[in-house]
Motif scaffolding. Sequence first.
Motif, PDB file in Angstrom:
ATOM      1  N   ALA A   1      35.059  55.135  46.868  1.00 26.09           N
ATOM      2  CA  ALA A   1      35.576  55.567  45.564  1.00 26.09           C
ATOM      3  C   ALA A   1      35.735  54.412  44.589  1.00 26.09           C
ATOM      4  CB  ALA A   1      36.918  56.268  45.756  1.00 26.09           C
ATOM      5  N   LYS A   2      35.552  53.167  45.089  1.00 24.98           N
ATOM      6  CA  LYS A   2      35.703  51.951  44.277  1.00 24.98           C
ATOM      7  C   LYS A   2      37.118  51.886  43.677  1.00 24.98           C
ATOM      8  CE  LYS A   2      30.820  51.961  43.024  1.00 24.98           C
ATOM      9  NZ  LYS A   2      30.565  53.326  43.512  1.00 24.98           N
ATOM     10  N   VAL A   3      38.094  52.078  44.548  1.00 24.65           N
ATOM     11  CA  VAL A   3      39.496  52.078  44.124  1.00 24.65           C
ATOM     12  C   VAL A   3      40.271  51.073  44.969  1.00 24.65           C
ATOM     13  CG1 VAL A   3      41.627  53.417  43.997  1.00 24.65           C
ATOM     14  CG2 VAL A   3      39.467  54.458  43.310  1.00 24.65           C
ATOM     15  N   LEU A   4      41.088  50.262  44.306  1.00 27.72           N
ATOM     16  CA  LEU A   4      42.021  49.361  44.976  1.00 27.72           C
ATOM     17  C   LEU A   4      43.418  49.699  44.495  1.00 27.72           C
ATOM     18  CD1 LEU A   4      42.617  46.791  46.726  1.00 27.72           C
ATOM     19  CD2 LEU A   4      42.492  45.512  44.570  1.00 27.72           C
ATOM     20  N   ARG A   5      44.347  49.872  45.443  1.00 28.24           N
ATOM     21  CA  ARG A   5      45.744  50.138  45.089  1.00 28.24           C
ATOM     22  C   ARG A   5      46.644  49.092  45.729  1.00 28.24           C
ATOM     23  NH1 ARG A   5      43.726  55.442  45.528  1.00 28.24           N
ATOM     24  NH2 ARG A   5      44.120  56.705  43.663  1.00 28.24           N
ATOM     25  N   LYS A   6      47.643  48.667  44.987  1.00 32.01           N
ATOM     26  CA  LYS A   6      48.660  47.759  45.485  1.00 32.01           C
ATOM     27  C   LYS A   6      50.000  48.460  45.360  1.00 32.01           C
ATOM     28  CE  LYS A   6      49.798  44.088  43.084  1.00 32.01           C
ATOM     29  NZ  LYS A   6      49.746  42.727  42.484  1.00 32.01           N
TER      30      LYS A   6
ATOM     31  N   GLY B   1      50.517  51.388  46.106  1.00 31.56           N
ATOM     32  CA  GLY B   1      50.219  52.716  45.593  1.00 31.56           C
ATOM     33  C   GLY B   1      49.768  52.768  44.149  1.00 31.56           C
ATOM     34  N   VAL B   2      49.780  51.628  43.472  1.00 31.44           N
ATOM     35  CA  VAL B   2      49.423  51.580  42.052  1.00 31.44           C
ATOM     36  C   VAL B   2      47.993  51.049  41.918  1.00 31.44           C
ATOM     37  CG1 VAL B   2      49.986  50.606  39.797  1.00 31.44           C
ATOM     38  CG2 VAL B   2      51.826  51.186  41.416  1.00 31.44           C
ATOM     39  N   PRO B   3      47.104  51.745  41.177  1.00 30.88           N
ATOM     40  CA  PRO B   3      45.725  51.278  41.014  1.00 30.88           C
ATOM     41  C   PRO B   3      45.664  49.892  40.374  1.00 30.88           C
ATOM     42  CG  PRO B   3      45.925  53.555  40.291  1.00 30.88           C
ATOM     43  CD  PRO B   3      47.334  53.052  40.521  1.00 30.88           C
ATOM     44  N   VAL B   4      44.774  49.057  40.895  1.00 30.59           N
ATOM     45  CA  VAL B   4      44.532  47.720  40.352  1.00 30.59           C
ATOM     46  C   VAL B   4      43.153  47.730  39.692  1.00 30.59           C
ATOM     47  CG1 VAL B   4      44.258  45.266  40.884  1.00 30.59           C
ATOM     48  CG2 VAL B   4      45.916  46.657  42.166  1.00 30.59           C
ATOM     49  N   THR B   5      43.081  47.302  38.451  1.00 34.03           N
ATOM     50  CA  THR B   5      41.818  47.287  37.720  1.00 34.03           C
ATOM     51  C   THR B   5      41.000  46.053  38.099  1.00 34.03           C
ATOM     52  OG1 THR B   5      42.813  48.467  35.856  1.00 34.03           O
ATOM     53  CG2 THR B   5      40.743  47.300  35.441  1.00 34.03           C
ATOM     54  N   LEU B   6      39.768  46.293  38.563  1.00 32.68           N
ATOM     55  CA  LEU B   6      38.859  45.210  38.913  1.00 32.68           C
ATOM     56  C   LEU B   6      37.529  45.415  38.193  1.00 32.68           C
ATOM     57  CD1 LEU B   6      39.261  45.052  42.814  1.00 32.68           C
ATOM     58  CD2 LEU B   6      40.386  43.592  41.137  1.00 32.68           C
ATOM     59  N   THR B   7      36.883  44.312  37.805  1.00 34.85           N
ATOM     60  CA  THR B   7      35.513  44.413  37.317  1.00 34.85           C
ATOM     61  C   THR B   7      34.612  44.707  38.521  1.00 34.85           C
ATOM     62  OG1 THR B   7      34.973  42.078  37.646  1.00 34.85           O
ATOM     63  CG2 THR B   7      36.043  42.683  35.557  1.00 34.85           C
ATOM     64  N   ARG B   8      33.364  45.106  38.239  1.00 37.54           N
ATOM     65  CA  ARG B   8      32.472  45.457  39.354  1.00 37.54           C
ATOM     66  C   ARG B   8      32.208  44.252  40.255  1.00 37.54           C
ATOM     67  NH1 ARG B   8      27.053  44.167  38.388  1.00 37.54           N
ATOM     68  NH2 ARG B   8      26.535  43.534  36.263  1.00 37.54           N
ATOM     69  N   ARG B   9      32.134  43.040  39.684  1.00 33.00           N
ATOM     70  CA  ARG B   9      31.876  41.870  40.528  1.00 33.00           C
ATOM     71  C   ARG B   9      33.138  41.452  41.274  1.00 33.00           C
ATOM     72  NH1 ARG B   9      27.343  39.369  37.177  1.00 33.00           N
ATOM     73  NH2 ARG B   9      25.535  40.078  38.382  1.00 33.00           N
ATOM     74  N   GLU B  10      34.296  41.603  40.664  1.00 36.49           N
ATOM     75  CA  GLU B  10      35.546  41.339  41.384  1.00 36.49           C
ATOM     76  C   GLU B  10      35.657  42.277  42.576  1.00 36.49           C
ATOM     77  OE1 GLU B  10      38.212  39.870  37.523  1.00 36.49           O
ATOM     78  OE2 GLU B  10      38.513  41.848  38.396  1.00 36.49           O
ATOM     79  N   PHE B  11      35.306  43.541  42.358  1.00 38.47           N
ATOM     80  CA  PHE B  11      35.376  44.517  43.449  1.00 38.47           C
ATOM     81  C   PHE B  11      34.389  44.154  44.559  1.00 38.47           C
ATOM     82  CE2 PHE B  11      34.908  48.438  45.750  1.00 38.47           C
ATOM     83  CZ  PHE B  11      36.158  49.025  45.678  1.00 38.47           C
ATOM     84  N   SER B  12      33.168  43.783  44.183  1.00 43.40           N
ATOM     85  CA  SER B  12      32.159  43.416  45.183  1.00 43.40           C
ATOM     86  C   SER B  12      32.574  42.181  45.965  1.00 43.40           C
ATOM     87  CB  SER B  12      30.813  43.175  44.498  1.00 43.40           C
ATOM     88  OG  SER B  12      30.331  44.348  43.902  1.00 43.40           O
ATOM     89  N   LEU B  13      33.163  41.210  45.283  1.00 39.54           N
ATOM     90  CA  LEU B  13      33.637  40.000  45.958  1.00 39.54           C
ATOM     91  C   LEU B  13      34.758  40.340  46.932  1.00 39.54           C
ATOM     92  CD1 LEU B  13      33.798  36.963  46.404  1.00 39.54           C
ATOM     93  CD2 LEU B  13      35.205  36.794  44.342  1.00 39.54           C
ATOM     94  N   LEU B  14      35.695  41.160  46.495  1.00 39.36           N
ATOM     95  CA  LEU B  14      36.786  41.558  47.380  1.00 39.36           C
ATOM     96  C   LEU B  14      36.252  42.315  48.592  1.00 39.36           C
ATOM     97  CD1 LEU B  14      39.786  41.704  47.988  1.00 39.36           C
ATOM     98  CD2 LEU B  14      39.908  43.769  46.565  1.00 39.36           C
TER      99      LEU B  14
END
Length: 223
Positions: free
Chosen positions: A138-143, A145-158
Motif C-alpha cells: 500500500a506504500k504506507v508508513l505509520r508511526k 498509528g499516524v501516517p508518515v509522508t515519504l517521497t517515493r525514493r525515501e520509501f524505496s530506501l526505507l
Amino acid sequence: MRLLLVEDTLDVAEAVIIRLERSGIACDLARTVEEARGFLDAQPYDVIVLDINLPDGLGTDLLRDMRAKGDRTPVMMLTAQFSVDDRVSTLNLGADDYLVKPFDQRELEARVRALYRREQGDKGNEITLGTLTFNPTAKVLRKDGVPVTLTRREFSLLELLIRNRGSVMSKDRLYEGLFSFNDAEVGLNAIELYIGRLRKKLAGSKVHIETLRGLGYKLDVDA
C-alpha cells in the motif's frame, strides 16, 4: 528495488517504466538479448521482466543461460503466446511468473512486487518494527498509528533497509537499488541526503539507522 526490463517495443517499455518509476522502482531498459547480457554483467537486479521475442533472439534462451549459471534472480516473462504448453515450457525453464500481452500495468506492478517480496522472505503485507508499521504494497508508513509522508525514493530506501534489517548495506548497494543508469547524474552523496531525511521522520519510533564509516548503513530496532 531495481528492475531490468527487456522489451523491444518502445511504447510498451516506456509505459511500463513510467508506471514503475512513479512507484519508486528504478528501471533499466534493454531492447535486445545482447543488451540484457551487458546489463546483467554490470549490475545485479532484484527482478527481471523479460519479453520472449526479441530482435536478436529469444528471451527464453537468456533465461536458460541465467539459470545454468546459477543466477536465481526472479524473472517474469512477457509473452503474446496463449497456449498452456508454451506457458508450462517457460516455467519449466526457470521463469517465476509470466504475463500475457496485452496486460494491465497495475497487474504487472503487483506481480513484480509479489516476486520481490517472495525473494526477500517477508510474506505479509505489513511489517511492524518498534512503533512503526510499514506496508510495502500500500506504500504506507505509520508511526504510532499516524501516517508518515515519504517521497517515493525515501520509501524505496526505507524498504531496502527494512528488507535487510540488521545487515550493513553499503552506499553503493543502496544507490543501485534506488537509481537506474539513466540517473547517472545523481551522485552517491544523494544517499546521505535521503538517510538524513529518513532519520528525522523515524525519530522517536525505536527504529534507527546507524552509520558505519567506510562500510555503509544498518537499520536496527531498539529493545
